[in-house]
Motif scaffolding. Structure first.
Motif, PDB file in Angstrom:
ATOM      1  N   VAL A   6       0.877  -1.181   0.000  1.00 43.30           N
ATOM      2  CA  VAL A   6       0.000   0.000   0.000  1.00 43.30           C
ATOM      3  C   VAL A   6       0.906   1.221   0.000  1.00 43.30           C
ATOM      4  O   VAL A   6       1.730   1.388   0.900  1.00 43.30           O
ATOM      5  N   LYS A   7       0.777   2.044  -1.048  1.00 43.80           N
ATOM      6  CA  LYS A   7       1.687   3.172  -1.212  1.00 43.80           C
ATOM      7  C   LYS A   7       0.942   4.503  -1.200  1.00 43.80           C
ATOM      8  O   LYS A   7      -0.177   4.601  -1.694  1.00 43.80           O
ATOM      9  N   GLY A   8       1.581   5.512  -0.643  1.00 42.14           N
ATOM     10  CA  GLY A   8       1.040   6.868  -0.666  1.00 42.14           C
ATOM     11  C   GLY A   8       1.775   7.698  -1.701  1.00 42.14           C
ATOM     12  O   GLY A   8       3.012   7.655  -1.760  1.00 42.14           O
ATOM     13  N   ILE A   9       1.036   8.420  -2.523  1.00 48.22           N
ATOM     14  CA  ILE A   9       1.633   9.282  -3.548  1.00 48.22           C
ATOM     15  C   ILE A   9       1.275  10.725  -3.185  1.00 48.22           C
ATOM     16  O   ILE A   9       0.113  11.129  -3.289  1.00 48.22           O
ATOM     17  N   ALA A  10       2.282  11.462  -2.710  1.00 42.43           N
ATOM     18  CA  ALA A  10       2.035  12.824  -2.218  1.00 42.43           C
ATOM     19  C   ALA A  10       2.171  13.833  -3.359  1.00 42.43           C
ATOM     20  O   ALA A  10       3.183  13.863  -4.054  1.00 42.43           O
ATOM     21  N   LEU A  11       1.137  14.642  -3.544  1.00 43.77           N
ATOM     22  CA  LEU A  11       1.125  15.636  -4.619  1.00 43.77           C
ATOM     23  C   LEU A  11       0.909  17.026  -4.028  1.00 43.77           C
ATOM     24  O   LEU A  11       0.141  17.194  -3.073  1.00 43.77           O
ATOM     25  N   ARG A  12       1.557  18.010  -4.650  1.00 43.23           N
ATOM     26  CA  ARG A  12       1.415  19.380  -4.151  1.00 43.23           C
ATOM     27  C   ARG A  12       1.699  20.365  -5.276  1.00 43.23           C
ATOM     28  O   ARG A  12       2.605  20.156  -6.078  1.00 43.23           O
ATOM     29  N   CYS A  13       0.890  21.412  -5.346  1.00 47.51           N
ATOM     30  CA  CYS A  13       1.207  22.492  -6.293  1.00 47.51           C
ATOM     31  C   CYS A  13       0.810  23.830  -5.673  1.00 47.51           C
ATOM     32  O   CYS A  13      -0.172  23.929  -4.928  1.00 47.51           O
ATOM     33  N   GLU A  14       1.619  24.829  -5.950  1.00 54.19           N
ATOM     34  CA  GLU A  14       1.351  26.169  -5.426  1.00 54.19           C
ATOM     35  C   GLU A  14       0.134  26.755  -6.133  1.00 54.19           C
ATOM     36  O   GLU A  14      -0.160  26.409  -7.277  1.00 54.19           O
ATOM     37  N   CYS A  15      -0.586  27.634  -5.454  1.00 46.14           N
ATOM     38  CA  CYS A  15      -1.707  28.319  -6.112  1.00 46.14           C
ATOM     39  C   CYS A  15      -1.835  29.721  -5.512  1.00 46.14           C
ATOM     40  O   CYS A  15      -1.240  30.019  -4.476  1.00 46.14           O
ATOM     41  N   PRO A  17      -3.344  32.642  -3.388  1.00 47.81           N
ATOM     42  CA  PRO A  17      -4.006  32.479  -2.089  1.00 47.81           C
ATOM     43  C   PRO A  17      -5.528  32.665  -2.162  1.00 47.81           C
ATOM     44  O   PRO A  17      -6.012  33.567  -2.833  1.00 47.81           O
ATOM     45  N   ILE A  18      -6.236  31.756  -1.478  1.00 49.16           N
ATOM     46  CA  ILE A  18      -7.684  31.896  -1.291  1.00 49.16           C
ATOM     47  C   ILE A  18      -7.967  31.667   0.189  1.00 49.16           C
ATOM     48  O   ILE A  18      -7.283  30.879   0.838  1.00 49.16           O
ATOM     49  N   SER A  19      -8.975  32.374   0.685  1.00 46.31           N
ATOM     50  CA  SER A  19      -9.304  32.255   2.104  1.00 46.31           C
ATOM     51  C   SER A  19     -10.773  31.958   2.304  1.00 46.31           C
ATOM     52  O   SER A  19     -11.628  32.454   1.562  1.00 46.31           O
ATOM     53  N   ASN A  26      -2.347  28.544   0.165  1.00 47.72           N
ATOM     54  CA  ASN A  26      -1.432  28.978  -0.891  1.00 47.72           C
ATOM     55  C   ASN A  26      -0.997  27.811  -1.765  1.00 47.72           C
ATOM     56  O   ASN A  26      -0.178  27.975  -2.658  1.00 47.72           O
ATOM     57  N   ALA A  27      -1.503  26.624  -1.470  1.00 45.53           N
ATOM     58  CA  ALA A  27      -1.114  25.436  -2.236  1.00 45.53           C
ATOM     59  C   ALA A  27      -2.228  24.408  -2.152  1.00 45.53           C
ATOM     60  O   ALA A  27      -3.003  24.388  -1.194  1.00 45.53           O
TER      61      ALA A  27
END
Ligand SMILES: [Mg+2]
Length: 390
Positions: A6-15, A17-19, A26-27
């Motif tokens: 069982v594997k975890g694939i971590a993804l992230r991208c900047e964006c 800012p929204i509140s 911010n991501a």
């Protein structure tokens, strides 16, 4: 067939800012889950993270939970769910642990569909081929005033949406506002300015439904005081108005403000906790997140609980395309599904991860994928592009 990893694939991208009422993002991030077997088949799921560190989610998925599944039959989904839940009970039950279990569970349903050559919706007993949705947006952002908010909602209507949700409650002028504790207090507005935002959006939606979301930042006294004005301005659903721990407060709002429907709670987890809220008459519309509240296995039970008490279900969904697909399959199997959330903020993890994007008709009803499993094909080059912690 046996599970081999069982594997975890971590993804992230900047964006940009929204509140919402409290948090600023911010991501965008996602923790995909891949359940591998001793055959060529594998399952893909997603654990929603709510901003929790991806290192924590990946550790939970791979090491604390997933390692216990090696050698197990992946079709025994209830047994696996209960194994993971009970073995982590003391430190788990909720939060990131149940989020991680949710992601594994979704991957197992994807795998079961591939084994059976059926879409997950069919495995669950589908009752519709497309799922109505509403546009979820209306966040606060630097430089975003009424003209920009209006333009955003006009774009939703041009796409074919009839209903929309906006954020409210990012107020520093309201006594007791927990925004004072947040690191980022930019883009705050007054309560009066929120009313003007609501008015502007409702004017554009016309007969379309307007949902407002305070992200649990208000208290019951505030909701009881401001609720009649919200209703007068045309708000129909109020999402997660107060923290769900104030069960009596939620019930009181529901009782004393019958003109507003309370929808919640995306941050609540587990069928027993939803049952407690339903029995207390603290919810009008039930809104679990499949990647957080316990996966397809648990959210199906929550959906049935809602149905047996005459309530609608409207799934929360704020993740990647994988979580959106999983939500579509479950929503398609629940007769009491009301329109589900369709996030409209720019989000590459929702827009770019699939080789064939999920489809909708001209009125923003989403077509339930008809291929086996979740019916999606990941673009692995995009997973490499946004992948971290590899
Ligand atoms: Mg919400």
């Amino acid at each position: 067939m046996k599970i081999t990893a069982v594997k975890g694939i971590a993804l992230r991208c900047e964006c940009a800012p929204i509140s919402d009422a409290l948090s600023t993002s911010n991501a965008r991030q996602a923790l995909l889950v891949k359940v591998e077997t001793d055959s060529e088949l594998y399952g893909i799921g997603e654990a929603f993270t709510y901003g929790a560190p991806l290192t924590v989610m990946k550790y939970l998925v791979e090491t604390q939970l997933g390692s216990q599944l090696v050698g197990k039959d992946p079709t025994r989904i209830e047994e696996i769910w209960n194994t993971l839940y009970w073995r982590s009970l003391a430190s788990g039950r909720r939060s990131t642990t149940l989020g991680a279990i949710s992601g594994i569970d979704i991957a197992l349903w994807d795998l079961l569909g591939k084994i059976a050559h059926l879409p997950v919706a069919s495995l669950l007993g589908a009752c519709r081929d497309r799922v109505p949705s509403y546009a979820s947006g209306g966040f606060y952002a630097p430089g975003k005033g009424l003209p920009e908010l209006r333009r955003e909602v006009e774009e939703y209507l041009e796409k074919g949406y009839r209903h929309a949700k906006i954020k409210i409650g990012r107020n520093l002028d309201r006594p007791g506002s927990p925004l004072v504790y947040m690191a980022n207090q930019n883009s705050a507005v007054t309560v009066e300015e929120d009313f003007r935002r609501i008015e502007a959006v409702k004017e554009l939606l016309g007969k379309g439904r307007l949902i407002v979301d305070t992200n649990a930042s208000w208290d019951s006294q505030t909701v009881l005081k401001l609720g009649p004005e919200l209703a007068r301005l045309g708000v129909e659903w109020i999402e997660e108005p107060i923290p769900f721990e104030d069960l009596e407060g939620m019930a009181r709002i529901s009782r004393e403000l019958p003109q507003l429907q309370i929808i919640g709670c995306e941050t609540q987890q587990g069928a027993q906790n939803f049952e407690t809220m339903i029995r207390a008459d603290a919810l009008d519309i039930v809104q679990p997140d499949v990647g957080w509240a316990g996966g397809i296995t648990e959210c199906r039970k929550i959906g049935h609980l809602a149905q047996s008490t005459g309530r609608k279900i409207s799934l929360h969904c704020f993740g990647s395309a994988v979580l959106f697909a999983a939500s579509l399959h479950l929503a398609a199997s629940l007769p009491n599904t009301e329109m589900m959330e369709s996030e409209e903020n720019p989000n590459p993890l929702k827009e770019e991860l699939l080789t064939h994007p999920l489809e909708h008709d001209g009125e923003m009803n989403w077509l339930v994928p008809q291929e086996e499993g979740l019916g999606i094909h990941l673009d692995w080059t995009k997973l490499e592009k946004y992948g971290i912690l590899t």
